[in-house]
Design a protein around this motif. Sequence first.
Motif, PDB file in Angstrom:
ATOM      1  N   VAL A   1       0.987  -1.143  -0.056  1.00 19.62           N
ATOM      2  CA  VAL A   1      -0.174   0.058  -0.004  1.00 19.62           C
ATOM      3  C   VAL A   1       1.000   1.294  -0.092  1.00 19.62           C
ATOM      4  CG1 VAL A   1      -0.146  -0.063   2.457  1.00 19.62           C
ATOM      5  CG2 VAL A   1      -1.849   1.232   1.028  1.00 19.62           C
ATOM      6  N   SER A   2       0.523   2.301  -0.739  1.00 20.65           N
ATOM      7  CA  SER A   2       1.214   3.550  -0.737  1.00 20.65           C
ATOM      8  C   SER A   2       0.722   4.513   0.269  1.00 20.65           C
ATOM      9  CB  SER A   2       1.077   4.162  -2.434  1.00 20.65           C
ATOM     10  OG  SER A   2       1.742   5.388  -2.375  1.00 20.65           O
ATOM     11  N   MET A   3       1.571   4.790   1.044  1.00 18.52           N
ATOM     12  CA  MET A   3       1.223   5.762   2.090  1.00 18.52           C
ATOM     13  C   MET A   3       2.415   6.782   2.263  1.00 18.52           C
ATOM     14  SD  MET A   3       1.041   3.918   5.763  1.00 18.52           S
ATOM     15  CE  MET A   3      -0.112   2.630   5.309  1.00 18.52           C
ATOM     16  N   ALA A   4       2.225   7.969   3.377  1.00 19.79           N
ATOM     17  CA  ALA A   4       3.383   8.649   3.773  1.00 19.79           C
ATOM     18  C   ALA A   4       3.471   8.345   5.063  1.00 19.79           C
ATOM     19  CB  ALA A   4       2.918  10.109   3.816  1.00 19.79           C
ATOM     20  N   ILE A   5       4.627   8.081   5.667  1.00 23.83           N
ATOM     21  CA  ILE A   5       5.128   7.759   6.921  1.00 23.83           C
ATOM     22  C   ILE A   5       5.733   8.995   7.507  1.00 23.83           C
ATOM     23  CG2 ILE A   5       5.096   5.505   6.514  1.00 23.83           C
ATOM     24  CD1 ILE A   5       8.056   5.275   6.512  1.00 23.83           C
ATOM     25  N   PHE A   6       5.916   9.030   8.741  1.00 22.55           N
ATOM     26  CA  PHE A   6       6.880   9.964   9.171  1.00 22.55           C
ATOM     27  C   PHE A   6       8.166   9.497   9.724  1.00 22.55           C
ATOM     28  CE2 PHE A   6       2.536  11.550   9.854  1.00 22.55           C
ATOM     29  CZ  PHE A   6       2.660  12.816   9.127  1.00 22.55           C
ATOM     30  N   VAL A   7       8.971  10.185   9.731  1.00 25.43           N
ATOM     31  CA  VAL A   7      10.602   9.555   9.855  1.00 25.43           C
ATOM     32  C   VAL A   7      11.181  10.707  10.625  1.00 25.43           C
ATOM     33  CG1 VAL A   7      12.777   8.888   8.868  1.00 25.43           C
ATOM     34  CG2 VAL A   7      10.558   8.361   7.776  1.00 25.43           C
TER      35      VAL A   7
ATOM     36  N   TYR B   1      16.737   4.158  14.900  1.00 25.41           N
ATOM     37  CA  TYR B   1      15.257   4.369  15.273  1.00 25.41           C
ATOM     38  C   TYR B   1      14.708   3.651  14.131  1.00 25.41           C
ATOM     39  CZ  TYR B   1      15.307   7.313  19.386  1.00 25.41           C
ATOM     40  OH  TYR B   1      15.675   8.061  20.344  1.00 25.41           O
ATOM     41  N   HIS B   2      13.717   2.964  14.064  1.00 23.47           N
ATOM     42  CA  HIS B   2      13.082   2.416  12.943  1.00 23.47           C
ATOM     43  C   HIS B   2      11.644   2.930  12.771  1.00 23.47           C
ATOM     44  CE1 HIS B   2      16.582  -0.206  12.445  1.00 23.47           C
ATOM     45  NE2 HIS B   2      16.036  -1.049  11.891  1.00 23.47           N
ATOM     46  N   PHE B   3      11.387   2.893  11.527  1.00 27.65           N
ATOM     47  CA  PHE B   3       9.988   3.564  11.068  1.00 27.65           C
ATOM     48  C   PHE B   3       9.023   2.735  10.084  1.00 27.65           C
ATOM     49  CE2 PHE B   3      13.130   6.760  12.174  1.00 27.65           C
ATOM     50  CZ  PHE B   3      12.268   7.624  12.929  1.00 27.65           C
ATOM     51  N   TRP B   4       7.718   2.595  10.383  1.00 26.99           N
ATOM     52  CA  TRP B   4       7.149   1.732   9.446  1.00 26.99           C
ATOM     53  C   TRP B   4       5.787   2.281   9.320  1.00 26.99           C
ATOM     54  CZ3 TRP B   4       9.980  -2.871   9.422  1.00 26.99           C
ATOM     55  CH2 TRP B   4      10.947  -2.995  10.491  1.00 26.99           C
ATOM     56  N   GLY B   5       4.840   1.663   8.536  1.00 25.35           N
ATOM     57  CA  GLY B   5       3.531   2.134   8.303  1.00 25.35           C
ATOM     58  C   GLY B   5       2.605   1.076   8.648  1.00 25.35           C
ATOM     59  N   MET B   6       1.480   1.320   9.204  1.00 28.62           N
ATOM     60  CA  MET B   6       0.379   0.459   9.698  1.00 28.62           C
ATOM     61  C   MET B   6       0.080  -0.312   8.630  1.00 28.62           C
ATOM     62  SD  MET B   6      -0.227  -0.772  12.716  1.00 28.62           S
ATOM     63  CE  MET B   6      -0.252   0.705  13.963  1.00 28.62           C
ATOM     64  N   PRO B   7      -0.222  -1.433   8.500  1.00 30.89           N
ATOM     65  CA  PRO B   7      -0.991  -2.332   7.295  1.00 30.89           C
ATOM     66  C   PRO B   7      -2.383  -1.722   7.090  1.00 30.89           C
ATOM     67  CG  PRO B   7       0.349  -3.849   8.651  1.00 30.89           C
ATOM     68  CD  PRO B   7       0.507  -2.493   9.269  1.00 30.89           C
ATOM     69  N   ALA B   8      -2.697  -1.616   5.789  1.00 33.39           N
ATOM     70  CA  ALA B   8      -3.913  -0.834   5.461  1.00 33.39           C
ATOM     71  C   ALA B   8      -4.319  -1.181   4.116  1.00 33.39           C
ATOM     72  CB  ALA B   8      -3.723   0.613   5.888  1.00 33.39           C
ATOM     73  N   LYS B   9      -5.566  -1.042   3.748  1.00 35.85           N
ATOM     74  CA  LYS B   9      -6.030  -0.910   2.476  1.00 35.85           C
ATOM     75  C   LYS B   9      -6.407   0.368   2.075  1.00 35.85           C
ATOM     76  CE  LYS B   9      -8.816  -4.262  -0.514  1.00 35.85           C
ATOM     77  NZ  LYS B   9      -9.801  -5.056  -0.439  1.00 35.85           N
TER      78      LYS B   9
ATOM     79  N   THR C   1      10.644   1.858  -0.277  1.00 36.70           N
ATOM     80  CA  THR C   1       9.936   0.742  -0.029  1.00 36.70           C
ATOM     81  C   THR C   1      10.176   0.194   1.672  1.00 36.70           C
ATOM     82  OG1 THR C   1       9.859  -0.244  -2.202  1.00 36.70           O
ATOM     83  CG2 THR C   1       9.525  -1.870  -0.386  1.00 36.70           C
ATOM     84  N   ILE C   2       9.320  -0.015   2.171  1.00 26.29           N
ATOM     85  CA  ILE C   2       9.425  -0.249   3.691  1.00 26.29           C
ATOM     86  C   ILE C   2       8.759  -1.802   4.107  1.00 26.29           C
ATOM     87  CG2 ILE C   2       8.587   0.309   6.028  1.00 26.29           C
ATOM     88  CD1 ILE C   2      10.459   2.360   4.879  1.00 26.29           C
ATOM     89  N   SER C   3       9.376  -2.617   4.365  1.00 24.33           N
ATOM     90  CA  SER C   3       8.714  -3.997   4.551  1.00 24.33           C
ATOM     91  C   SER C   3       9.567  -4.661   5.940  1.00 24.33           C
ATOM     92  CB  SER C   3       8.902  -5.163   3.605  1.00 24.33           C
ATOM     93  OG  SER C   3      10.350  -5.130   3.216  1.00 24.33           O
TER      94      SER C   3
END
Length: 485
Positions: free
Chosen positions: A228-234, A290-298, A341-343
Amino acid sequence: MKKKVFLLLLKNVGISLLVLALIIGTGVAAFFISHKYYSKKAEVEADVEVLTEYTDILSQVKTDVITKNMIYAVDENNNIKAIMLEICNTETYNMDYITIPVKTSYTIPATMYQKLMSISEELPQVVMLSKLRKYMPEDQEDEKAFGYITVILEKMLGIEASYFTVYDSETFAERYYKQRAIIKYRNAKDAKVAEKEAEEDSSESDTTPAPGTTETTESADRPKVRSVSMAIFVINDDHKEELKEVMDDKEEIMKYIQEEYKQEGFASNLTVANKIGYAEAYVNMNPDYYHFWGMPAKRRAGVFTIKPVTSQKLIQKLMKNTVAYSEPQFDDSIDTSKKITISEKFLTGGIYTEDKELAESIKADREEDDDSTSTSASTSATPKPTKAASSVADKVSIDKKIVILNATGVSGVAAETKSVMTDDGYLVGEIGDYTGNEAVENTRIIVREEGIGEDLLVYFSDAKIEVGTPEGDYDIEIVIGTNDA
């Protein structure tokens, strides 16, 4: 005789009043003397060395080994501009941040909604996270309002937060920047299969298939990796350096925390004393790691729906990770001005691991399988590249003309995909609905010439590339399937 009795009575009353006045006077005097004494004592104690004060605080507070801090950024109009879940591990000294998109729609369960209606009659049952503060009474203190908001997010994610923290949007923007990203994850229902396959991949067994059976390739049965494409905060470099300046000194960390609690727009249900209790852990943390992720979503037409079970799996993996981070999440070769890409750090069948040798071994096995099963036929689908390949692939399609067709039956998917790809520099022309007769489940990327299109795989969950004849004079035709709706 009566006169004498009256005078005696008057005398006794006067004596009683005098005694009462003396008692009251003594009490008042004692109060002022005590007040002056303890005020002076308080002033003296305030001048005691700061270190002693912090030591006293530390001896009284209680801290959890792993905390989940829900972080909010709010602007002057009460719009929530950012939400992050901070996971702090005081044993491994790992710090993880998971961005929760504020453009997430959530339907509050009926029972909870009925209870919340007594708090705010303006609250709808279907909420947009960015508007949650506006739904709460305007005159309600942030500590209370975000307490209720956190309860809603806890229900959405199926977790219990340790505490919450609220910053004004300007302060938050000074600390974190918005990074466009492709978030990859496996559906929770695939977890058991993924674990089993990881064990099979990492084994050194050289057994051959029994007579009459065929060996299944990895790409055929492996659980699908969603994206999923999203903006994450870093964290930005300035804030990172700011933290480094204080993190070598526990006393400086404590002062930093106290100053933070005094900032305008700051709110939290964790006391400053308890926050200071984590100074012992903070001094051992490295902001570079520090590590940064995105919450799995649709995502549909720019609106997100959180996948709660899969999100719980991600949170649990991060909480149960016993290996301390020893290197930055992003190396210097990654261009963070572009979408990244974040995984999971090393994708080994969906299992989080820091074992680089194991990850490299599995990656090599997969590449070997892909090479042995690929064909040169122009109509065959090429194997999906590994995470490592897709994350560093050259943009071989950047100057190719692309048309996008929507076969999902969901309005707006093609337009959203065009917007994302155009932002990344791709030449997307027309968009439209797919008019073919057959249903399309996995997205198809039809290329006019072999060797292009692989850099587009990261935009879709399980897309396939095929050489064929794209529509019109386009070089690439993308038919978005239902798996990417």
